[in-house]
Enzyme design. Sequence first.
Site, PDB file in Angstrom:
ATOM      1  CB  THR A  11      -4.337 -68.438 -40.834  1.00 37.98           C
ATOM      2  OG1 THR A  11      -5.517 -69.209 -41.031  1.00 37.98           O
ATOM      3  CG2 THR A  11      -4.411 -67.795 -39.470  1.00 37.98           C
TER       4      THR A  11
ATOM      5  CB  SER B  74     -10.489 -74.464 -48.432  1.00 37.54           C
ATOM      6  OG  SER B  74     -10.130 -74.497 -47.085  1.00 37.54           O
TER       7      SER B  74
ATOM      8  CB  THR C  25      -2.184 -74.747 -42.236  1.00 36.18           C
ATOM      9  OG1 THR C  25      -3.480 -74.422 -41.732  1.00 36.18           O
ATOM     10  CG2 THR C  25      -1.146 -73.793 -41.695  1.00 36.18           C
TER      11      THR C  25
ATOM     12  CB  THR D 184      -0.074 -85.618 -43.088  1.00 36.10           C
ATOM     13  OG1 THR D 184       0.380 -86.584 -44.026  1.00 36.10           O
ATOM     14  CG2 THR D 184      -1.567 -85.755 -42.947  1.00 36.10           C
TER      15      THR D 184
ATOM     16  CB  THR E 274      -1.636 -97.688 -44.782  1.00 39.45           C
ATOM     17  OG1 THR E 274      -2.259 -97.940 -43.515  1.00 39.45           O
ATOM     18  CG2 THR E 274      -0.450 -96.769 -44.563  1.00 39.45           C
TER      19      THR E 274
HETATM   20  N1  ASP Z   1      -8.274 -71.913 -43.886  1.00 43.28           N
HETATM   21  C1  ASP Z   1      -6.903 -71.450 -43.802  1.00 43.28           C
HETATM   22  C2  ASP Z   1      -6.209 -71.861 -45.092  1.00 43.28           C
HETATM   23  O1  ASP Z   1      -5.814 -72.991 -45.227  1.00 43.28           O
HETATM   24  C3  ASP Z   1      -6.243 -72.038 -42.612  1.00 43.28           C
HETATM   25  C4  ASP Z   1      -4.800 -71.657 -42.444  1.00 43.28           C
HETATM   26  O2  ASP Z   1      -4.219 -70.880 -43.146  1.00 43.28           O
HETATM   27  O3  ASP Z   1      -4.205 -72.183 -41.506  1.00 43.28           O
HETATM   28  O4  ASP Z   1      -6.065 -71.056 -45.958  1.00 43.28           O
END
Ligand code: ASP
Length: 349
Positions: A16, A62, A92, A173, A283
């Site tokens: 992003t 992703s 993220t 996380t 856990t």
């Molecule tokens: N879908 C984006 C990614 O992880 C989300 C982000 O960058 O916050 O590449």
Amino acid sequence: MAPDETSVLLIYTGGTIGMIENAETGALENFNFEQLQKHVPELQKFAFRIDTYQFDPPMDSSDMDPDAWRKLVRIISDNYDQYTGFVILHGTDTMAYTASALSFMLEGLNKPVILTGSQLPIGVLRTDGKENLLTSIEIATACHSNGRPHGRPIVPEVCIFFENHLMRGNRTTKINAENFNAFRSFNYPVLASAGIHIKFNNVQIHVSGRDKLTPHYLLDTNIAVLKLFPGIQENVVDAILSIEGLKAVVLETYGSGNAPRKEWLLQRLHDASEQGIVIVNVTQCSAGTVEMERYETGYRLLQAGVVCGYDSTTESAVTKLMFLLGHNYSPDEVRRLMGRSIAGEITVQ
Ligand code: ASP
């Protein structure tokens, strides 16, 4: 080796932070590095060299995978002596996995590798990306000067910097899909907090003290994550444990490492362990550690051959297993090393 001049290599993988809204469709699309610099003119105010490396095409995180981690390790290793520190701009969604993987793959790291990103694209007025990027660059070049122009780096670790907090990468996380405050390190204190000043938590920062970086590229992905839930069926567990070529399972259990005392489950886990599949107990709780001796429900897992994952995150357990299995250790050796901290990823008393 420290370069003569302070300098940073800014690696843009995607996410992003480097996106812009398509005026016609409203969808977020990647833009290139020159545009990033246009949106953050402050970058030019740093009194040192910032070089850039761009993934082409940029990746939504992703899509991150071991090949992309190897590419990052290669870039850092090839440029290791030329830069004071490294900043990786990353989506993220899987940033905690990448940070964990890099912490194992960059053995002997003695320079900052700071991952950051943002929840809002850098081209948007209220973006959190600018702050995250600029502070990450500051952290990547921060050193104990001791009166010398280029002293020891303050944070020679793989970290995530996000919304004022610097965290050890393999302890993080992603906990929120929309808040700016998107990451947590539940089981380890933050390494720095950024307010008016950047306050480093020096006693918690790990210093390898090694001069030489040993990059690792071997990862084995024959791993599964099995999350328990009340009512989980025998055929589901069976299907996972009988996957061909499976070498390890991260078993997400309840509380301090507990599982149902169903005979079929314990027997199945026992058989898989006997066959050489490494089963690691972490856990499902966000914070705290696995203690398998605490309750009978945990102790039965121990008897079935399951090993303790201590206070590991799932992200760290998955990538550590890939790393250890990639190096062809025997199942027993992998079990032993899962109980040892190799990059500050677990707290073992
Ligand atoms: N879908 C984006 C990614 O992880 C989300 C982000 O960058 O916050 O590449």
